[in-house]
Design a protein around this motif. Structure first.
Motif, PDB file in Angstrom:
ATOM      1  N   ALA A  21      62.479 -54.458  -7.139  1.00 55.69           N
ATOM      2  CA  ALA A  21      63.918 -54.392  -7.414  1.00 55.69           C
ATOM      3  C   ALA A  21      65.293 -55.140  -7.337  1.00 55.69           C
ATOM      4  O   ALA A  21      64.521 -56.414  -7.398  1.00 55.69           O
ATOM      5  CB  ALA A  21      64.262 -52.233  -7.468  1.00 55.69           C
ATOM      6  N   LYS A  48      66.673 -42.891  -1.604  1.00 63.03           N
ATOM      7  CA  LYS A  48      65.905 -42.761  -3.185  1.00 63.03           C
ATOM      8  C   LYS A  48      67.007 -42.944  -4.549  1.00 63.03           C
ATOM      9  O   LYS A  48      67.420 -44.071  -4.563  1.00 63.03           O
ATOM     10  CB  LYS A  48      65.743 -40.825  -3.474  1.00 63.03           C
ATOM     11  CG  LYS A  48      65.962 -40.817  -4.672  1.00 63.03           C
ATOM     12  CD  LYS A  48      65.445 -38.761  -4.982  1.00 63.03           C
ATOM     13  CE  LYS A  48      63.567 -38.747  -4.910  1.00 63.03           C
ATOM     14  NZ  LYS A  48      63.861 -37.642  -5.337  1.00 63.03           N
ATOM     15  N   THR A  49      68.259 -42.869  -3.402  1.00 62.89           N
ATOM     16  CA  THR A  49      69.875 -43.592  -4.241  1.00 62.89           C
ATOM     17  C   THR A  49      69.812 -44.862  -4.204  1.00 62.89           C
ATOM     18  O   THR A  49      69.984 -46.062  -5.240  1.00 62.89           O
ATOM     19  CB  THR A  49      70.413 -42.901  -3.869  1.00 62.89           C
ATOM     20  OG1 THR A  49      71.141 -42.692  -2.654  1.00 62.89           O
ATOM     21  CG2 THR A  49      70.771 -41.674  -4.077  1.00 62.89           C
ATOM     22  N   TYR A  51      68.058 -47.570  -3.190  1.00 65.35           N
ATOM     23  CA  TYR A  51      66.635 -48.328  -3.097  1.00 65.35           C
ATOM     24  C   TYR A  51      65.928 -47.667  -4.042  1.00 65.35           C
ATOM     25  O   TYR A  51      64.197 -48.532  -4.695  1.00 65.35           O
ATOM     26  CB  TYR A  51      65.615 -48.572  -1.845  1.00 65.35           C
ATOM     27  CG  TYR A  51      66.975 -48.972  -1.096  1.00 65.35           C
ATOM     28  CD1 TYR A  51      67.187 -50.564  -0.695  1.00 65.35           C
ATOM     29  CD2 TYR A  51      66.787 -48.208   0.375  1.00 65.35           C
ATOM     30  CE1 TYR A  51      68.039 -50.842   0.017  1.00 65.35           C
ATOM     31  CE2 TYR A  51      67.801 -49.611   1.191  1.00 65.35           C
ATOM     32  CZ  TYR A  51      68.139 -50.178   1.274  1.00 65.35           C
ATOM     33  OH  TYR A  51      68.938 -50.734   2.646  1.00 65.35           O
ATOM     34  N   GLN A  52      65.810 -46.698  -5.159  1.00 65.87           N
ATOM     35  CA  GLN A  52      65.520 -46.432  -6.245  1.00 65.87           C
ATOM     36  C   GLN A  52      63.874 -45.813  -5.488  1.00 65.87           C
ATOM     37  O   GLN A  52      62.628 -45.864  -5.725  1.00 65.87           O
ATOM     38  CB  GLN A  52      64.919 -46.487  -7.137  1.00 65.87           C
ATOM     39  CG  GLN A  52      66.503 -46.766  -7.784  1.00 65.87           C
ATOM     40  CD  GLN A  52      67.520 -47.841  -7.388  1.00 65.87           C
ATOM     41  OE1 GLN A  52      67.183 -48.286  -7.216  1.00 65.87           O
ATOM     42  NE2 GLN A  52      68.582 -46.971  -7.292  1.00 65.87           N
ATOM     43  N   GLU A  54      60.433 -43.316  -2.778  1.00 62.67           N
ATOM     44  CA  GLU A  54      60.563 -41.831  -2.669  1.00 62.67           C
ATOM     45  C   GLU A  54      60.234 -42.285  -1.067  1.00 62.67           C
ATOM     46  O   GLU A  54      58.563 -42.778  -1.057  1.00 62.67           O
ATOM     47  CB  GLU A  54      59.561 -40.752  -3.301  1.00 62.67           C
ATOM     48  CG  GLU A  54      59.205 -39.513  -2.634  1.00 62.67           C
ATOM     49  CD  GLU A  54      60.517 -39.046  -3.214  1.00 62.67           C
ATOM     50  OE1 GLU A  54      60.923 -37.931  -3.192  1.00 62.67           O
ATOM     51  OE2 GLU A  54      61.404 -39.085  -4.658  1.00 62.67           O
ATOM     52  N   ASP A 111      57.286 -46.404  -4.720  1.00 58.62           N
ATOM     53  CA  ASP A 111      58.488 -46.464  -6.528  1.00 58.62           C
ATOM     54  C   ASP A 111      58.373 -45.712  -7.111  1.00 58.62           C
ATOM     55  O   ASP A 111      57.388 -44.331  -7.264  1.00 58.62           O
ATOM     56  CB  ASP A 111      58.143 -48.121  -6.582  1.00 58.62           C
ATOM     57  CG  ASP A 111      56.652 -48.432  -7.330  1.00 58.62           C
ATOM     58  OD1 ASP A 111      55.748 -46.604  -7.451  1.00 58.62           O
ATOM     59  OD2 ASP A 111      56.698 -49.413  -7.493  1.00 58.62           O
ATOM     60  N   ALA A 112      58.436 -45.304  -8.293  1.00 57.32           N
ATOM     61  CA  ALA A 112      58.747 -44.578  -9.220  1.00 57.32           C
ATOM     62  C   ALA A 112      56.999 -44.068  -9.765  1.00 57.32           C
ATOM     63  O   ALA A 112      57.006 -43.173 -10.286  1.00 57.32           O
ATOM     64  CB  ALA A 112      59.710 -44.807 -10.489  1.00 57.32           C
TER      65      ALA A 112
END
Length: 127
Positions: A21, A48-49, A51-52, A54, A111-112
């Motif tokens: 990111a 999570k907030t 660096y996005q 998990e 990541d996501a």
């Protein structure tokens, strides 16, 4: 050794950078968390907030403090509200010196898209 055709570089080369990111780091980087003695649950939310990412595992030294694949729900429910310093002391069986301010954590994260993301070590200020 003069006969060898080798001349050393006068300056070191730059460490290779990694990027996720808008966060970029090198081998020499670290993540500093100066939010006080967060609970495990808030520590996970912080990653999570900010660096996005998990968090899938947190270790301190050779001890695993948290893993996403914890088989015991009871163990997880016990650990989530615990402050990170207390968690490290109880699981890693370590003593905190009176003047010690930081703990070092290794964090594995995804990541996501559920892809592993390599992160630098975390320097956690608990006092």
């Amino acid at each position: 050794n003069l006969p060898l055709p080798f001349s050393p570089f006068p300056e070191p080369i730059q460490a290779p950078a990694r990027k996720y990111a808008d966060f970029e780091w090198t081998l020499w980087s670290r993540i500093d968390i100066n939010e006080g003695d967060l609970s495990l649950e808030k520590f996970l939310d912080f990653f999570k907030t900010r660096y996005q990412l998990e968090v899938s595992m947190i270790s301190c030294g050779v001890s695993i403090l948290y893993s996403a694949f914890m088989t015991s729900k009871k163990k997880l429910e016990e650990r989530l509200p615990m402050p990170m310093s207390e968690l490290a002391c109880s699981i890693a069986k370590m003593e905190l010196a009176p003047k010690q301010k930081y703990l070092i954590f290794e964090v594995c994260a995804t990541d996501a898209d559920d892809e592993d993301v390599e992160t630098p070590y975390v320097r956690f200020k608990f006092r």
